[in-house]
Design a protein around this motif. Sequence first.
Motif, PDB file in Angstrom:
ATOM      1  N   UNK A  96       0.821  -1.216   0.000  1.00  0.00           N
ATOM      2  CA  UNK A  96       0.000   0.000   0.000  1.00  0.00           C
ATOM      3  C   UNK A  96       0.850   1.259   0.000  1.00  0.00           C
ATOM      4  N   UNK A  97       0.265   2.326  -0.531  1.00  0.00           N
ATOM      5  CA  UNK A  97       0.939   3.617  -0.577  1.00  0.00           C
ATOM      6  C   UNK A  97       0.547   4.473   0.622  1.00  0.00           C
ATOM      7  N   UNK A  98       1.290   5.530   0.848  1.00  0.00           N
ATOM      8  CA  UNK A  98       1.019   6.430   1.971  1.00  0.00           C
ATOM      9  C   UNK A  98      -0.399   6.996   1.907  1.00  0.00           C
ATOM     10  N   UNK A  99      -1.011   7.125   3.081  1.00  0.00           N
ATOM     11  CA  UNK A  99      -2.260   7.873   3.185  1.00  0.00           C
ATOM     12  C   UNK A  99      -1.966   9.359   3.014  1.00  0.00           C
ATOM     13  N   UNK A 100      -2.980  10.130   2.699  1.00  0.00           N
ATOM     14  CA  UNK A 100      -2.817  11.582   2.642  1.00  0.00           C
ATOM     15  C   UNK A 100      -2.592  12.123   4.047  1.00  0.00           C
ATOM     16  N   UNK A 101      -1.761  13.143   4.149  1.00  0.00           N
ATOM     17  CA  UNK A 101      -1.494  13.785   5.433  1.00  0.00           C
ATOM     18  C   UNK A 101      -1.430  15.293   5.229  1.00  0.00           C
ATOM     19  N   UNK A 102      -1.986  16.045   6.162  1.00  0.00           N
ATOM     20  CA  UNK A 102      -1.990  17.497   6.054  1.00  0.00           C
ATOM     21  C   UNK A 102      -0.578  18.057   6.052  1.00  0.00           C
ATOM     22  N   UNK A 103      -0.416  19.208   5.420  1.00  0.00           N
ATOM     23  CA  UNK A 103       0.894  19.846   5.322  1.00  0.00           C
ATOM     24  C   UNK A 103       1.036  21.060   6.254  1.00  0.00           C
ATOM     25  N   UNK A 104      -0.027  21.348   7.021  1.00  0.00           N
ATOM     26  CA  UNK A 104       0.083  22.357   8.073  1.00  0.00           C
ATOM     27  C   UNK A 104      -1.012  22.099   9.096  1.00  0.00           C
TER      28      UNK A 104
END
Length: 464
Positions: free
Chosen positions: A116-124
């Motif tokens: 599996x690939x990385x989940x989305x994560x906020x950038x701030x």
Amino acid sequence: MKFVLPRPAIFFLALISISTPFTLAETAKPNIVFIMADDLGPGWVDFDGSDPKINTPNLQRLAKTGVVFTRAYAAATVCSPTRAACITGMSPAQIGLTTHIPGKAGNERRAPKGGPRDADSLKHLPLDLPSYARELKKLHYVTGFIGKWHLAGEGSIATKDGVVNSDWHPEHYGFESNIGGCAYGQPKSWFSPFKNATIENGAKGEYLTNHLGDAAASFIQANHEQPFHLTLWPYSVHTPIKGPKDLVKKNGGNNYLAMLESLDNAVGKVIAALEKTNTLENTMIVFYSDNGGHKPTQWLADKKGSLLEGGVRVPMVVSWPGVTKGGTTCDVPVTSMDFFPTFVHAAGGSTTEITQLEGLDLKPLLQGAEKLDRDALFWHYPHNRPDVKYYMGSTILQGDWKLYVGHGVKADALFNLKDDPMEKNNLLKKHPELAGQLRGKLNGWLTKVSAKMPKPAQAQPRKK
């Protein structure tokens, strides 16, 4: 060495010291100082039985007057999500910020083949989330931030001064002054000029940790006549491993030991300023770290980035005269989200209307209680980090039992930390019923906080 605060900070401190009225009840509120090291694992400070070459007498002094937490945990295996959890009292999974904010835009870890690939994560850090600094400000505390923020956007390494978007700096989350807090996850330079728009340079070659320690002392001296809160999050001991020349020489050429001693000296400057202003006896001091160390801990498995104990266990001590009994230890598991309610309640505030909070007030433990009303701790790291053994996954810790769910990257595992602190023996097949119960609780929590899950593996192109 002469330390000069940035002009905006000088103006601000002078303004609040002459214009804000305080009642006797408010001046009795405890001052709160929250010091968080960067990438410092257990075993690298004097109060947890570390190497005799380590020189951290000021941290040892806090231990003699406070409570050492032997099972303190970070909310994440890396820095940004833990910092967000501390500020908000919410888990990284609930926030949606589950990995470090990349210094280089688009810096996603590569998925293993077929994995599996990385989940989305906020950038701030979102501006509309709770902040303990805002709550303390409502309670008439002067609030200041000094050090590493790393919650203000991706791509900082490509900037000249660490600023990606200044709207995401600490002053927009309830901190009335900010020295050092920007998008940087590590300093551009350990020595002045610092190449950081939020820090006024010192004398050429001045060491950053020394500079921030002086700034902390100046903040205390300027605000000691009213309740104050200081968040001091030094960049140390993050890479690159470079200590001040005098301490490197003192430590036989060892840069890491020099960095540790410099960090401890900054803590000493805080204590000295509290003593000088006669506020030490009315101040809660917390020392903590944002994740496990990049230097391994001998008695724990793995390191920073791992969901094993070496990646999430951290050194922690709390000294609060009149509340803590000096020289004591506590083995109750605690975590990053606990600081929000602890600080706000200590200041006389309430958190009942902040429904997102996942932390608990630590004051009962500081007063000698043997447990908290909490069933389990949870972690969620849906990201690839193959430089450690156990990376992408979710875990639950209940008592001595810890279940790791690997999301198809690593095999699931069940460990008993009391019998197997190095997490070598997978007991999943031996205790399937217990594993099933823990898995159910973990899945329930992931659903409750709307955790973002890893993305399916990308289909491999067919060979022609």
